[in-house]
Every structure is written in C-alpha cells, then in structure tokens.
Write an enzyme that holds these catalytic residues in place. Structure first.
Site, mmCIF file in Angstrom:
data_model
loop_
_atom_site.group_PDB
_atom_site.id
_atom_site.type_symbol
_atom_site.label_atom_id
_atom_site.label_comp_id
_atom_site.label_asym_id
_atom_site.label_seq_id
_atom_site.Cartn_x
_atom_site.Cartn_y
_atom_site.Cartn_z
ATOM 1 N N GLY A 115 25.699 60.219 -1.466
ATOM 2 C CA GLY A 115 27.039 60.008 -1.989
ATOM 3 C C GLY A 115 27.249 58.535 -2.267
ATOM 4 O O GLY A 115 26.332 57.827 -2.678
ATOM 5 N N CYS A 116 28.444 58.052 -2.044
ATOM 6 C CA CYS A 116 28.769 56.638 -2.270
ATOM 7 C C CYS A 116 27.810 55.751 -1.501
ATOM 8 O O CYS A 116 27.680 55.862 -0.281
ATOM 9 C CB CYS A 116 30.204 56.373 -1.828
ATOM 10 S SG CYS A 116 30.653 54.630 -1.833
#
Length: 447
Positions: free
Chosen positions: A50-51
């Site tokens: 993800g991020c």
C-alpha cells in the site's frame, strides 16, 4: 498521500490525507533518519504494502534491516509519483489498460543479522494481503500487495511463506491472499520528499493496518497433533447443542494448549454464542466439518450444523481469538468500528435513548462494560457514561486526526469502543463517549 478523489464499487471517496486515520504507532525519532553504515554483504527485496510511507517505517523497524527505500515497481509507465497517480485515473476512466506501478519499498538487510524469511514475515504481518487493489483507505492498483523477487531462491521463499500465512489466515476466518508475487521487472526510486517521510513528518498519514493474524513461527506451535485414540470418546449430542450457531472446542487429553484455552477463555465464557468441548474429532451426528481435524485445540464455528470457520491453536492470544469470532458475529459496520477504529455518525448509533436498568456489554465476549446508572445525556449524539465497570476497559493514547485523545477499548476483546474526555459530570468528571453500535444492552431481570 495527497488529496485525491477515488471511485470504488460505484462510490466516490474524496480522500484528504491529513484527515485520514494513521495506524503506524508512535512517532519515529529524527535520529532514525541517519542511515547505518552498509555492511560488506547485503541482500534486498522489493515489497508492496500500500502507501509506501507506512511500509517504509514498518520494514525499517525490523532488526537487521539496514536501508528501506520508497519506489515504484513493475508497471508499464514512467516511474514518477505524478505519472502513477495520472495512470490510475486513466485506468479508472477506462482510457488506458497499461499496468500501473505499485508503490513499493526496496528492503536491504544484513544476512548476518537477519534473513529473508524474517523480512517476509514482517511483510505479511504488517499489512492486509487479501484486499486486492487497495490497502485500507488507499484504493487503486498502485496500492496492491506485492513481492517482487530478484532470483529463484527469493521466489521460492516468497511462495512458501505465502502458503504458510494463507493457512493461518484461513484458520482465522480471513480471505485469500491476493499478493502479486513476480520477478522484479522495473524499479524506480521515488522522489526525495517521499524518502523517510514518517521520520520527517511523525504525525503524517500511514494507512497500514495488519490483519492481526500472526505468522506461524517454527518451534512456537500452539497445537497438539490430534491423537487417534480420541475417536474412542463419545460424540457430542446434537440435541443438546444450538443448531443455529454453536462453537465446539475439539481437544485432546494430553494437550497443554487445550488446558490453557480452557482456563483463559472457556471457563470465563460469557459470549452469547453457545460453546462446548469434546475429545472426539468427529462432529455431532448429522453435522459436517469442511475437512478433518489435524491438531488440538481447534475451535470450530458451526451454523445450521455446518462448519463456517475454524480457529486452530491457542497460546494465550485472546485478542486474536476474539477478533476471529468477531468477524462472524458483527455486521460490517460494527467491524469497521471494532477493528478499524471507525466512528458512527452522531445520532445514528444504538442505545441513545436506553434508560432501563441494566448492563452494556461487549458484543463478542459478553463481558460487562458499563452500568446504565452511569449513563447520561451528553448532547453529543453518542451514548456517554461517567464511569466504566472495574477492569472493563483499557485506555490508549490516540494521536490520529492531528489530535491527542485517549482511546477506550474493551479489556476482554480489545475492540475499539470510543474515547474518554475530561468534561463529564460528577463524581468522576469523565465522559466516556462510546459508539453505541458496538454495545449490547442486557436489561436487569425483574425481581
């Protein structure tokens, strides 16, 4: 990440990073920004969680890791932040079918101090690998879970650890792993302002949240092989069980983990779900298991006489057990509050007008939390109490949303309940502001 509008399942989300919930724990000190001296021999692997801001922090916390760099990998476009965001919009609009890069981190470690398996275990436990093209609030193919390998040995271990963790997820009632595991084809280092982002911005956004499921560690198994002699024990009588929903704990006589579960969970049982124990590995006559049992204790949830989920092994992790059960007892809205620190809209929750004598309890464990005679109308739109029952809750510092608050959790299950403030009435002066949808009310019995 920067503000952006995303479309997911037909719903438009305007995401402002400064307002999103952080899930990466305490702030990292600026001293950690100093890179250690590189050892003579290192190994690296590229991981998508993800991020990359949160992924960088999670992986850097592993002893033996000497460098973590944010980057972009295995896409068919330029490797820049602007290009990745633009490509994801084109994909959403149906204007491009080019593969986008994943936000990734290149993890470099010292093989003399750690190994690839430990790095991968940290990877699996630090995010939710079952979400497809998203990670929490971050939606898009650029946020996919990924392991991009640099040789055959890395590929083999990535697949092996995935399969091991999949079994643990399945035992906990979670879904299939969607992680993209492939050879590394392209890698671009991210812009400098993305590097060490949470070191530079300790209160910055980090959308990571793991599943809570631990990776099964060698030598730390919490199970005992199912003995063949157990078949001699009588089966449970189906007529004495709850056909609609029943938990059965399959045990063995010489099973230390079974005794531990009995002492810590079974003997204190207050949950609304019926529970029973047996030494026979077969279900009641007419009931069905999805597959044979291989170890004890195995706790199986049956609905209408059929297995719907199982939890194998127990070594004192009560919160993990209750989370497994909670995913089957709570609605999606309740799960978001309980396990993702969500908040119901004011005035929409349950029990706002509840004034009868009784007790508000944990919806999973059934443990008592608040008495109704401590409830008051705070005018906030959430059920409010000035005092919990002794030992019912735990308090935790919460610095999300740019504020410093005190989070309240259920001591029995660990679920998020709400927050406590210092503006309540006498005698405590406290206001326990609680999400009504994660409370169950049990009225006092008439005398």
């Amino acid at each position: 990440m920067i503000s952006q509008t995303l479309v997911f399942n037909g719903i438009t989300f305007a995401l402002a990073a400064a307002l999103l919930v952080g899930a990466c724990g305490d702030a990292t000190s600026a001293a950690q920004a100093v890179k250690p001296k590189m050892p003579a021999v290192t190994e690296s692997i590229v991981l998508g969680m993800g991020c990359f801001w949160g992924a960088e922090k999670r992986m850097a916390a592993l002893p033996g890791v000497v460098d973590v760099e944010s980057g972009y990998a295995n896409g068919e476009i330029d490797g820049t932040y602007d290009a990745v965001l633009a490509q994801e919009k084109l994909r959403q609009w149906g204007r491009s079918d080019k593969r986008n890069h994943a936000e990734v981190v290149k993890v470099t470690f010292d093989p003399a101090k750690t190994d690839l398996e430990k790095v991968l275990i940290q990877f699996w436990e630090s995010h939710d690998p079952t979400q497809g093209d998203r990670q929490g609030n971050d939606v898009g193919s650029n946020y996919r879970s990924a392991v991009y390998t640099q040789n055959e040995a890395q590929m083999a271990l990535a697949l092996k650890t995935r399969d091991v963790y999949q079994k643990a997820l399945q035992a906990a009632g979670r879904g299939a792993i969607t992680t993209d595991i492939a050879p590394l084809q392209k890698y671009y280092s991210a812009e400098e302002y993305h590097q060490d982002y949470l070191v530079k911005n300790p209160n910055g956004y980090c959308g990571l949240g793991g599943t809570g499921v631990k990776y099964p560690q060698a030598g730390a198994a919490a199970t005992t092989p199912m003995p063949a002699a157990a078949a001699q024990a009588p089966r449970l009588d189906a007529a004495k069980l709850d056909f609609e929903r029943q938990l059965i704990v399959f045990e063995a006589e010489d099973c230390a983990y079974c005794r531990k579960f009995k002492a810590e969970v079974f003997d204190r049982w207050q949950s609304p779900v019926a529970i029973a124990r047996t030494l026979n590995p077969q279900p009641p006559v007419g009931w069905t298991l999805e597959k044979a049992l291989f170890a004890t204790p195995t706790i199986v949830l049956f609905e209408k006489g059929k297995e719907v989920s199982r939890y194998t092994g127990y070594n004192g992790d009560q919160e993990r057990f209750w989370k497994w059960l909670g995913f089957h007892l709570l609605t999606p809205a309740q799960q978001k509050i309980a396990f993702e620190q969500g908040t119901e809209y004011p005035g929409t929750g349950s029990h706002l007008d509840e004034k009868r004598p009784g007790t508000f309890v944990d919806p999973i464990t059934g443990a008592a939390l608040f008495r109704s005679d401590t409830k008051f109308d705070s005018g906030t739109g959430w059920p409010s109490f000035f005092n919990p029952l002794p030992g019912a809750i735990s308090e935790h510092v919460d610095v999300s949303h740019g504020m410093r608050r005190v989070e309240v959790r259920s001591a029995s299950s660990g679920i998020h309940l709400g927050h406590v403030f210092d503006d309540g009435p006498p005698p405590t002066g406290k206001r326990y502001c609680i999400n009504g949808n994660v409370l169950k009310f049990v009225p006092d019995k008439a005398r």
